[in-house]
Scaffold this motif. Sequence first.
Motif, PDB file in Angstrom:
ATOM      1  N   MET A   1      43.537  35.574   4.188  1.00  0.00           N
ATOM      2  CA  MET A   1      44.514  36.307   3.139  1.00  0.00           C
ATOM      3  C   MET A   1      44.964  36.455   4.183  1.00  0.00           C
ATOM      4  SD  MET A   1      45.112  35.938   0.506  1.00  0.00           S
ATOM      5  CE  MET A   1      45.329  34.797  -1.012  1.00  0.00           C
ATOM      6  N   ASN A   2      46.647  36.917   3.682  1.00  0.00           N
ATOM      7  CA  ASN A   2      47.098  38.119   5.313  1.00  0.00           C
ATOM      8  C   ASN A   2      46.714  39.432   4.680  1.00  0.00           C
ATOM      9  OD1 ASN A   2      48.845  40.072   5.823  1.00  0.00           O
ATOM     10  ND2 ASN A   2      50.458  38.055   6.095  1.00  0.00           N
ATOM     11  N   SER A   3      46.782  40.432   5.923  1.00  0.00           N
ATOM     12  CA  SER A   3      45.876  41.479   4.895  1.00  0.00           C
ATOM     13  C   SER A   3      46.935  42.396   4.541  1.00  0.00           C
ATOM     14  CB  SER A   3      45.262  41.913   6.905  1.00  0.00           C
ATOM     15  OG  SER A   3      45.584  42.280   8.275  1.00  0.00           O
ATOM     16  N   ASN A   4      47.609  42.218   5.100  1.00  0.00           N
ATOM     17  CA  ASN A   4      48.599  43.133   4.650  1.00  0.00           C
ATOM     18  C   ASN A   4      49.160  42.860   3.056  1.00  0.00           C
ATOM     19  OD1 ASN A   4      51.327  44.997   4.223  1.00  0.00           O
ATOM     20  ND2 ASN A   4      52.658  43.628   5.430  1.00  0.00           N
ATOM     21  N   LEU A   5      48.134  43.589   2.432  1.00  0.00           N
ATOM     22  CA  LEU A   5      48.188  43.777   1.195  1.00  0.00           C
ATOM     23  C   LEU A   5      49.429  43.655   0.791  1.00  0.00           C
ATOM     24  CD1 LEU A   5      45.129  43.061  -0.606  1.00  0.00           C
ATOM     25  CD2 LEU A   5      44.745  45.250  -1.211  1.00  0.00           C
ATOM     26  N   PHE A   6      49.625  43.154  -1.204  1.00  0.00           N
ATOM     27  CA  PHE A   6      50.833  43.136  -1.436  1.00  0.00           C
ATOM     28  C   PHE A   6      52.193  43.122  -1.280  1.00  0.00           C
ATOM     29  CE2 PHE A   6      47.640  45.853  -3.629  1.00  0.00           C
ATOM     30  CZ  PHE A   6      47.268  45.063  -3.756  1.00  0.00           C
ATOM     31  N   SER A   7      51.709  42.597   0.613  1.00  0.00           N
ATOM     32  CA  SER A   7      52.758  42.565   1.019  1.00  0.00           C
ATOM     33  C   SER A   7      53.986  40.842   0.497  1.00  0.00           C
ATOM     34  CB  SER A   7      53.258  41.794   2.429  1.00  0.00           C
ATOM     35  OG  SER A   7      52.331  41.182   2.553  1.00  0.00           O
ATOM     36  N   VAL A   8      55.004  40.982   0.792  1.00  0.00           N
ATOM     37  CA  VAL A   8      56.434  39.732   0.520  1.00  0.00           C
ATOM     38  C   VAL A   8      55.036  38.634   0.709  1.00  0.00           C
ATOM     39  CG1 VAL A   8      57.816  38.170   0.711  1.00  0.00           C
ATOM     40  CG2 VAL A   8      58.349  40.685   0.037  1.00  0.00           C
ATOM     41  N   ASP A   9      54.653  38.440   2.180  1.00  0.00           N
ATOM     42  CA  ASP A   9      53.965  37.238   2.761  1.00  0.00           C
ATOM     43  C   ASP A   9      52.569  37.398   1.839  1.00  0.00           C
ATOM     44  OD1 ASP A   9      55.880  36.637   4.514  1.00  0.00           O
ATOM     45  OD2 ASP A   9      54.767  36.953   6.449  1.00  0.00           O
ATOM     46  N   TYR A  10      51.684  38.377   1.631  1.00  0.00           N
ATOM     47  CA  TYR A  10      50.504  37.505   1.073  1.00  0.00           C
ATOM     48  C   TYR A  10      50.821  37.130  -0.293  1.00  0.00           C
ATOM     49  CZ  TYR A  10      47.020  40.251  -2.548  1.00  0.00           C
ATOM     50  OH  TYR A  10      46.122  39.993  -3.387  1.00  0.00           O
ATOM     51  N   PHE A  11      52.320  37.637  -1.424  1.00  0.00           N
ATOM     52  CA  PHE A  11      51.765  37.053  -2.384  1.00  0.00           C
ATOM     53  C   PHE A  11      52.707  35.079  -2.536  1.00  0.00           C
ATOM     54  CE2 PHE A  11      53.016  41.431  -4.486  1.00  0.00           C
ATOM     55  CZ  PHE A  11      51.992  41.786  -5.125  1.00  0.00           C
ATOM     56  N   LYS A  12      53.465  34.894  -1.575  1.00  0.00           N
ATOM     57  CA  LYS A  12      53.888  33.948  -0.787  1.00  0.00           C
ATOM     58  C   LYS A  12      52.556  33.255  -0.692  1.00  0.00           C
ATOM     59  CE  LYS A  12      57.581  32.903   1.260  1.00  0.00           C
ATOM     60  NZ  LYS A  12      58.592  32.717   2.386  1.00  0.00           N
ATOM     61  N   GLU A  13      51.097  33.515   0.601  1.00  0.00           N
ATOM     62  CA  GLU A  13      50.795  33.101   0.422  1.00  0.00           C
ATOM     63  C   GLU A  13      49.346  32.568  -1.563  1.00  0.00           C
ATOM     64  OE1 GLU A  13      48.376  34.343   4.013  1.00  0.00           O
ATOM     65  OE2 GLU A  13      47.045  33.516   3.842  1.00  0.00           O
ATOM     66  N   ALA A  14      49.643  33.675  -2.006  1.00  0.00           N
ATOM     67  CA  ALA A  14      49.179  33.380  -2.916  1.00  0.00           C
ATOM     68  C   ALA A  14      49.961  32.449  -4.203  1.00  0.00           C
ATOM     69  CB  ALA A  14      49.030  35.252  -3.607  1.00  0.00           C
ATOM     70  N   LEU A  15      50.715  32.620  -4.416  1.00  0.00           N
ATOM     71  CA  LEU A  15      51.841  31.835  -5.620  1.00  0.00           C
ATOM     72  C   LEU A  15      51.503  30.094  -4.460  1.00  0.00           C
ATOM     73  CD1 LEU A  15      55.176  33.487  -4.791  1.00  0.00           C
ATOM     74  CD2 LEU A  15      53.308  32.890  -7.448  1.00  0.00           C
ATOM     75  N   HIS A  16      51.709  30.124  -3.304  1.00  0.00           N
ATOM     76  CA  HIS A  16      51.278  28.141  -2.540  1.00  0.00           C
ATOM     77  C   HIS A  16      49.970  28.224  -3.374  1.00  0.00           C
ATOM     78  CE1 HIS A  16      55.037  27.638  -0.471  1.00  0.00           C
ATOM     79  NE2 HIS A  16      55.219  28.812  -0.129  1.00  0.00           N
ATOM     80  N   LEU A  17      49.148  28.647  -3.230  1.00  0.00           N
ATOM     81  CA  LEU A  17      47.397  28.881  -3.375  1.00  0.00           C
ATOM     82  C   LEU A  17      47.604  28.146  -4.878  1.00  0.00           C
ATOM     83  CD1 LEU A  17      44.883  28.750  -1.927  1.00  0.00           C
ATOM     84  CD2 LEU A  17      44.797  30.716  -3.315  1.00  0.00           C
TER      85      LEU A  17
END
Lengths: 80, 80
Positions: A1-17
């Motif tokens: 998980m990207n450590s930059n919580l609630f960033s765009v990249d964080y959410f993209k990773e979560a969505l892909h998962l």
Amino acid sequence: MNSNLFSVDYFKEALHLQIKKNEDVHTPIQTMNSYYHTVISAIIQDRINKNFELIRRIRNLDTAYNEVKAEIKQQQQVQH
Amino acid sequence: MNSNLFSVDYFKEALHLQIKKNEDVHTPIQTMNSYYHTVISAIIQDRINKNFELIRRIRNLDTAYNEVKAEIKQQQQVQH
């Protein structure tokens, strides 16, 4: 998980998962809509009470949603 | 439509309408998730730039979602 919580990249990773986890039962859009609802519901229940920060997170999730949706669309066009 | 724009009742009415419109193709939850995404996306793109008002609308939509979901659950229990 990207450590930059609630960033765009964080959410993209979560969505892909989430999409991957549910690919046998739901379409990517169904999964994304469900995740979107769950996360925003949690964000606005959060007792941080800083409206600016809440809006920032929601906007980041929304941007991530649109980017992942565009990726999916592109992949589908390649396949057809 | 309820004239009290973006109130809980306004969103409940809209959710019920959407569910009815899509009942042949989507489950109520799928329809609600899709509507939720669309509306929040629009709310946060809105150039009102008053974070408090944005949050108020989002919270009202979220409350309406939960109330309609509870209604649906109750109806399903009655039917079974």
